[in-house]
Scaffold this active site. Structure first.
Site, PDB file in Angstrom:
ATOM      1  N   SER A  52      -6.607  21.487 -18.480  1.00 43.31           N
ATOM      2  CA  SER A  52      -5.390  21.286 -17.707  1.00 43.31           C
ATOM      3  C   SER A  52      -5.612  21.326 -16.197  1.00 43.31           C
ATOM      4  O   SER A  52      -4.764  20.889 -15.433  1.00 43.31           O
ATOM      5  CB  SER A  52      -4.378  22.379 -18.090  1.00 43.31           C
ATOM      6  OG  SER A  52      -4.847  23.661 -17.684  1.00 43.31           O
ATOM      7  N   LYS A  84      -4.252  25.784  -7.891  1.00 38.27           N
ATOM      8  CA  LYS A  84      -3.592  25.176  -9.045  1.00 38.27           C
ATOM      9  C   LYS A  84      -2.113  25.556  -9.060  1.00 38.27           C
ATOM     10  O   LYS A  84      -1.750  26.693  -8.724  1.00 38.27           O
ATOM     11  CB  LYS A  84      -4.294  25.650 -10.326  1.00 38.27           C
ATOM     12  CG  LYS A  84      -3.804  24.972 -11.609  1.00 38.27           C
ATOM     13  CD  LYS A  84      -4.618  25.410 -12.817  1.00 38.27           C
ATOM     14  CE  LYS A  84      -4.115  24.769 -14.103  1.00 38.27           C
ATOM     15  NZ  LYS A  84      -4.912  25.151 -15.278  1.00 38.27           N
ATOM     16  N   SER A 117      -9.811  24.827 -20.093  1.00 41.46           N
ATOM     17  CA  SER A 117      -9.140  24.096 -19.004  1.00 41.46           C
ATOM     18  C   SER A 117      -9.789  24.215 -17.633  1.00 41.46           C
ATOM     19  O   SER A 117      -9.337  23.577 -16.686  1.00 41.46           O
ATOM     20  CB  SER A 117      -7.670  24.533 -18.904  1.00 41.46           C
ATOM     21  OG  SER A 117      -6.937  24.015 -19.978  1.00 41.46           O
TER      22      SER A 117
END
Length: 491
Positions: free
Chosen positions: A154, A76, A178
């Site tokens: 997210s 990420k 998330s």
């Protein structure tokens, strides 16, 4: 089956037997990433680094290699990676290439993992649909009509990449859901560990008392393997717990006979879709069939979780994001003649931060301001303590894990909620934020499809530091559900 479609466990076995090389596995993933461009999951690819790491993994195969030797992962964009763009999907960090490695990525590389590149996400991890990213929307590989669907947020890029087999697994972060919400939206497994189990050092901060990194994988076994490599005490993170990391994979016995599973009555939300209710009932039956005892419990302060979260998280964000001022690194606005330092701060932040980040920073600054601190922030902290106490009392009464829905719906279309009332988007976190407020471990497991053919997940919440027990409960649920569906390849 193509090599990139393997799970970590399958690839590990194939590598150990010499049926596959790390270079072959990495090349299969890099080819899939090229073909997966329409998903916009990978935003910075690192093929040279990946192939160097894969060759090194092949060279050291055999003699005491790490748990992830030769396994290609996506990272990420919130994790700092040395010499590789790490910009938290924000224009304010455009061009930032750290001179250091986050503790999590360091541990993964020590375990032999291969980094394929950086994954899309909501800007500064603020969002539930991956629509606030400076890279543009990530797209869910699941498609049932002519719409492009959200992969959740997210960690939307991580979820899309794992579900579409662009990588074997990915890292995510979870501040209010998330990891778990995007995992549910894309039919994969996502675990948020206990706060302090995984180091936050080198991860761009959103809300420091809530943020926690974790794995996003194709199976519960893979989550256990990857979490084992990510977890552990880190002296560089003052909130990292000096607690031994058990062998999470060895804990997957599949035996939960006599375990107590709590069903919180407050999670039966008004207007909950019948499909979610039916899925939850099915989950209860599956765990009962495996020998668990199902008990009704009460978590009375649940209804205050979202309001408390959306005071505490923006407050911490406004404090953390104050460092982005155009002075030391990242974007700096072009200044006009006569502009002073305050003009530089204001113009830099106006250009660098997207609307959702600006909204949360303003809310956070407001609730921390003189005259409102006690009315909002202090009150939210007290509510947080009550929410944690609810869970403590349930566990003290003998409950081993708690079963809830993961999301209030399946994946929705990109653009369908972005311009609506922001509070409607925040409701996506209704089942997940309590876990962050209480610092507990939580996992989302794919259990079925809705009437449209989109994946739905259930969430299990565990006792503090009992990821091993939580993963075992999830393993039983996964096995009973038998979810093997994959998105049909349209990209």
């Amino acid at each position: 089956m193509n090599a990139n479609e393997l799970t970590i466990a399958e690839a590990r076995d194939a590598l150990a037997k010499g049926e596959l090389s790390a270079v072959d596995l990495t090349m299969a993933c890099l080819t899939a990433i090229d073909a997966g461009t329409p998903l916009n999951a990978f935003v910075h690819t690192t093929p040279e680094i990946a192939l160097d790491q894969a060759r090194a993994a092949d060279a050291r195969r055999g003699a005491g290699t790490g748990a992830l030797n030769g396994i290609p992962l996506g990272i990420k964009d919130l994790f700092c990676t040395r010499g590789v763009a790490s910009q938290a999907a924000s224009n304010i960090l455009r061009g930032f290439k750290p001179e250091y490695e986050s503790t999590v990525t360091s541990k993964l590389f020590e375990a032999g993992a291969v980094m394929l590149g950086k994954l899309n996400m909501d800007e500064f991890a603020m969002g539930s649909s991956n629509e606030t990213s400076c890279y543009g929307d990530a797209v869910n590989p699941w498609k049932v009509d002519d719409r492009r669907l959200t992969p959740g947020g997210s960690s939307g890029g991580s979820a899309a990449a794992v579900a579409a087999d662009l990588c074997l697994a990915a890292t995510g972060t979870d501040t209010g859901g998330s990891i778990r919400q995007p995992a549910a939206f894309t039919g994969i497994v996502g675990i948020k560990p206990t706060y302090g189990r995984v180091s936050r050092w080198g991860i761009v901060a959103f809300a420091s008392s809530l943020d926690q990194a974790g794995p996003m994988t194709k199976s519960v076994r893979d989550a256990a393997i990857l979490l084992g490599a990510m977890a552990g005490h880190d002296p560089k993170d003052s909130t990292s717990a000096d607690i031994p990391v058990p062998d999470f994979e060895a804990a997957l016995t599949g035996d939960i006979r006599g375990r107590k599973i709590g069903i919180p009555r407050e999670y039966r939300m008004e207007g909950m879709p019948a499909e979610i209710e039916a899925l939850w009932a099915r989950g209860r039956e599956m765990l009962a069939d495996a020998g668990a005892e199902i008990v009704d419990i009460s978590l009375p302060h649940t209804k205050y979780a979202l309001p408390a979260y959306y005071v505490i998280a923006p407050a911490e964000a406004s404090s953390n994001l104050a460092r982005y001022d155009g002075v030391r690194y990242g974007h700096r606005a072009r200044l006009g003649q006569g502009d002073g330092i305050v003009d530089m701060y204001e113009k830099t932040r106006a250009e660098g931060f997207g609307k959702e980040v600006q909204r949360r920073v303003m809310i956070g600054t407001y609730v921390l301001s003189a005259g409102f601190y006690d009315a909002y922030y202090n009150r939210a902290r007290k509510v947080r303590a009550l929410i944690k106490r609810d869970f403590d009392e349930a566990f003290a009464a003998g409950v081993d894990a708690i079963l809830t829905p993961a999301t209030p719906s399946s994946a929705f279309g990109l653009g369908e909620m972005a311009d609506a009332d922001p509070v409607a988007m925040y409701l996506n976190d209704v089942f997940t934020v309590t876990v962050n407020l209480a610092g507990l471990p939580g996992i989302s497991v794919p259990v079925g499809l809705d009437a449209k053919g989109l994946p739905l997940g259930l969430q299990l919440i565990g006792r503090p530091w009992d990821e091993a027990g939580l993963l075992n409960h999830a393993h039983v649920l996964e096995r009973a559900a038998g979810f093997v569906e994959k998105p049909r390849k349209w990209w």
